[in-house]
Design a protein around this motif. Structure first.
Motif, PDB file in Angstrom:
ATOM      1  N   PHE A 264       5.470 -31.007 -17.869  1.00  0.00           N
ATOM      2  CA  PHE A 264       4.187 -31.024 -17.168  1.00  0.00           C
ATOM      3  C   PHE A 264       3.041 -31.564 -18.029  1.00  0.00           C
ATOM      4  N   GLN A 265       3.264 -31.684 -19.329  1.00  0.00           N
ATOM      5  CA  GLN A 265       2.230 -32.185 -20.234  1.00  0.00           C
ATOM      6  C   GLN A 265       2.518 -33.605 -20.729  1.00  0.00           C
ATOM      7  N   ASN A 266       3.550 -34.249 -20.171  1.00  0.00           N
ATOM      8  CA  ASN A 266       3.948 -35.566 -20.665  1.00  0.00           C
ATOM      9  C   ASN A 266       4.207 -36.538 -19.521  1.00  0.00           C
ATOM     10  N   ASN A 267       4.273 -37.806 -19.876  1.00  0.00           N
ATOM     11  CA  ASN A 267       4.594 -38.863 -18.926  1.00  0.00           C
ATOM     12  C   ASN A 267       5.160 -40.018 -19.738  1.00  0.00           C
ATOM     13  N   LYS A 268       6.481 -40.112 -19.779  1.00  0.00           N
ATOM     14  CA  LYS A 268       7.124 -41.115 -20.628  1.00  0.00           C
ATOM     15  C   LYS A 268       8.086 -41.973 -19.812  1.00  0.00           C
ATOM     16  N   GLY A 269       8.461 -43.097 -20.375  1.00  0.00           N
ATOM     17  CA  GLY A 269       9.467 -43.953 -19.771  1.00  0.00           C
ATOM     18  C   GLY A 269       9.027 -44.597 -18.462  1.00  0.00           C
ATOM     19  N   ASP A 270       9.961 -45.386 -17.916  1.00  0.00           N
ATOM     20  CA  ASP A 270       9.717 -46.088 -16.655  1.00  0.00           C
ATOM     21  C   ASP A 270      10.287 -45.330 -15.455  1.00  0.00           C
ATOM     22  N   ILE A 271      11.406 -44.642 -15.678  1.00  0.00           N
ATOM     23  CA  ILE A 271      12.048 -43.866 -14.615  1.00  0.00           C
ATOM     24  C   ILE A 271      12.512 -42.524 -15.189  1.00  0.00           C
ATOM     25  N   ILE A 272      12.676 -41.565 -14.298  1.00  0.00           N
ATOM     26  CA  ILE A 272      13.155 -40.234 -14.691  1.00  0.00           C
ATOM     27  C   ILE A 272      14.545 -40.033 -14.093  1.00  0.00           C
ATOM     28  N   ILE A 273      15.479 -39.640 -14.938  1.00  0.00           N
ATOM     29  CA  ILE A 273      16.827 -39.303 -14.483  1.00  0.00           C
ATOM     30  C   ILE A 273      17.203 -38.001 -15.151  1.00  0.00           C
ATOM     31  N   ASP A 274      17.483 -36.973 -14.327  1.00  0.00           N
ATOM     32  CA  ASP A 274      17.763 -35.676 -14.934  1.00  0.00           C
ATOM     33  C   ASP A 274      18.255 -34.669 -13.893  1.00  0.00           C
ATOM     34  N   ASN A 275      18.554 -33.495 -14.391  1.00  0.00           N
ATOM     35  CA  ASN A 275      18.929 -32.331 -13.602  1.00  0.00           C
ATOM     36  C   ASN A 275      17.853 -31.286 -13.894  1.00  0.00           C
ATOM     37  N   PRO A 276      16.868 -31.149 -13.020  1.00  0.00           N
ATOM     38  CA  PRO A 276      15.751 -30.239 -13.304  1.00  0.00           C
ATOM     39  C   PRO A 276      16.129 -28.773 -13.100  1.00  0.00           C
ATOM     40  N   PRO A 277      15.365 -27.872 -13.696  1.00  0.00           N
ATOM     41  CA  PRO A 277      15.583 -26.443 -13.419  1.00  0.00           C
ATOM     42  C   PRO A 277      15.274 -26.177 -11.945  1.00  0.00           C
TER      43      PRO A 277
ATOM     44  N   SER B  82      14.756 -23.573 -10.226  1.00  0.00           N
ATOM     45  CA  SER B  82      13.734 -22.573  -9.888  1.00  0.00           C
ATOM     46  C   SER B  82      12.319 -23.163  -9.927  1.00  0.00           C
ATOM     47  N   LYS B  83      12.177 -24.347 -10.497  1.00  0.00           N
ATOM     48  CA  LYS B  83      10.864 -24.989 -10.625  1.00  0.00           C
ATOM     49  C   LYS B  83      10.756 -26.257  -9.766  1.00  0.00           C
ATOM     50  N   LYS B  84      11.637 -26.398  -8.790  1.00  0.00           N
ATOM     51  CA  LYS B  84      11.683 -27.630  -7.987  1.00  0.00           C
ATOM     52  C   LYS B  84      10.339 -27.992  -7.362  1.00  0.00           C
ATOM     53  N   LYS B  85       9.687 -27.033  -6.756  1.00  0.00           N
ATOM     54  CA  LYS B  85       8.442 -27.341  -6.050  1.00  0.00           C
ATOM     55  C   LYS B  85       7.386 -27.903  -6.995  1.00  0.00           C
ATOM     56  N   GLU B  86       7.213 -27.266  -8.139  1.00  0.00           N
ATOM     57  CA  GLU B  86       6.229 -27.732  -9.118  1.00  0.00           C
ATOM     58  C   GLU B  86       6.622 -29.102  -9.676  1.00  0.00           C
ATOM     59  N   ILE B  87       7.909 -29.271  -9.921  1.00  0.00           N
ATOM     60  CA  ILE B  87       8.400 -30.537 -10.482  1.00  0.00           C
ATOM     61  C   ILE B  87       8.192 -31.681  -9.498  1.00  0.00           C
ATOM     62  N   PHE B  88       8.562 -31.470  -8.238  1.00  0.00           N
ATOM     63  CA  PHE B  88       8.401 -32.550  -7.261  1.00  0.00           C
ATOM     64  C   PHE B  88       6.934 -32.863  -6.980  1.00  0.00           C
ATOM     65  N   SER B  89       6.091 -31.877  -7.026  1.00  0.00           N
ATOM     66  CA  SER B  89       4.655 -32.138  -6.874  1.00  0.00           C
ATOM     67  C   SER B  89       4.150 -33.005  -8.018  1.00  0.00           C
ATOM     68  N   LYS B  90       4.580 -32.695  -9.227  1.00  0.00           N
ATOM     69  CA  LYS B  90       4.189 -33.485 -10.396  1.00  0.00           C
ATOM     70  C   LYS B  90       4.751 -34.913 -10.311  1.00  0.00           C
ATOM     71  N   LEU B  91       6.000 -35.030  -9.863  1.00  0.00           N
ATOM     72  CA  LEU B  91       6.601 -36.355  -9.732  1.00  0.00           C
ATOM     73  C   LEU B  91       5.854 -37.220  -8.722  1.00  0.00           C
ATOM     74  N   LYS B  92       5.440 -36.625  -7.633  1.00  0.00           N
ATOM     75  CA  LYS B  92       4.679 -37.375  -6.633  1.00  0.00           C
ATOM     76  C   LYS B  92       3.346 -37.838  -7.227  1.00  0.00           C
ATOM     77  N   GLU B  93       2.735 -36.977  -8.004  1.00  0.00           N
ATOM     78  CA  GLU B  93       1.487 -37.326  -8.684  1.00  0.00           C
ATOM     79  C   GLU B  93       1.700 -38.493  -9.653  1.00  0.00           C
ATOM     80  N   LEU B  94       2.821 -38.488 -10.371  1.00  0.00           N
ATOM     81  CA  LEU B  94       3.121 -39.552 -11.332  1.00  0.00           C
ATOM     82  C   LEU B  94       3.505 -40.862 -10.643  1.00  0.00           C
ATOM     83  N   GLU B  95       4.045 -40.774  -9.415  1.00  0.00           N
ATOM     84  CA  GLU B  95       4.498 -41.952  -8.669  1.00  0.00           C
ATOM     85  C   GLU B  95       5.519 -42.767  -9.461  1.00  0.00           C
ATOM     86  N   LYS B  96       6.352 -42.059 -10.209  1.00  0.00           N
ATOM     87  CA  LYS B  96       7.346 -42.711 -11.051  1.00  0.00           C
ATOM     88  C   LYS B  96       8.713 -42.646 -10.370  1.00  0.00           C
ATOM     89  N   PRO B  97       9.481 -43.733 -10.389  1.00  0.00           N
ATOM     90  CA  PRO B  97      10.828 -43.693  -9.820  1.00  0.00           C
ATOM     91  C   PRO B  97      11.668 -42.609 -10.494  1.00  0.00           C
TER      92      PRO B  97
END
Length: 157
Positions: free
Chosen positions: A61-74, A76-91
């Motif tokens: 939540f404190q970083n923004n690196k790379g061109d795309i994100i590929i991972d297996n997120p926790p 239990s934090k899906k809602k917060e993570i997807f909200s942040k991803l939408k804000e970043l507009e990163k593939p």
């Protein structure tokens, strides 16, 4: 910062074979960021299948690196993570439970923009405190893709 101390059910790591399944859908000309550290083995796995990734033990939540994100997120934090991803507009390509499609927040964020890679076989994971590599949860998990420009919105792999 790693999430491994937050909730034990978030401590299931993705086995290398599950990343190999989608290798052909990962662009080779983009810098990959895998921000959900877990046990740190993901960097090793991606290197073995031909990708150099950014995978460090730091706060997503404190970083923004790379061109795309590929991972297996926790999960239990899906809602917060997807909200942040939408804000970043990163593939991204993220492994998540199939039931994510039915969540209102997810529909509102990505209703016309998501593509999905659906494995024919359920994904297997490994708990961070175990060498057992074949845990399959009682639900299906898909690869959720955003701005990846796949040839179809739903691809069975």
């Amino acid at each position: 910062m790693s999430f491994i101390k937050d909730k034990d059910s978030d401590n299931y790591m993705t086995n290398k074979i599950e990343w190999e399944r989608i290798k052909e859908y990962i662009p080779t000309d983009k810098k990959i960021w895998s921000p959900f550290y877990g046990d740190g083995k993901q960097k090793e796995y991606f290197k073995e299948i031909g990708f150099d990734i950014i995978h460090e033990d730091e706060d997503f939540f404190q970083n923004n690196k790379g061109d795309i994100i590929i991972d297996n997120p926790p999960f239990s934090k899906k809602k917060e993570i997807f909200s942040k991803l939408k804000e970043l507009e990163k593939p991204f390509i993220l492994i998540c439970p199939s039931m994510l499609l039915s969540y209102k927040y997810f529909q509102e964020l990505f209703k016309d923009e998501i593509q999905i890679l659906v494995p024919y076989k359920r994904l297997n994971f490994r708990h961070i405190n175990s060498e057992k590599k074949n845990y399959s949860p009682p639900f299906a998990s898909f690869y959720f893709c955003y701005k990846m420009n796949l040839e179809k919105d739903l691809i069975f792999i």
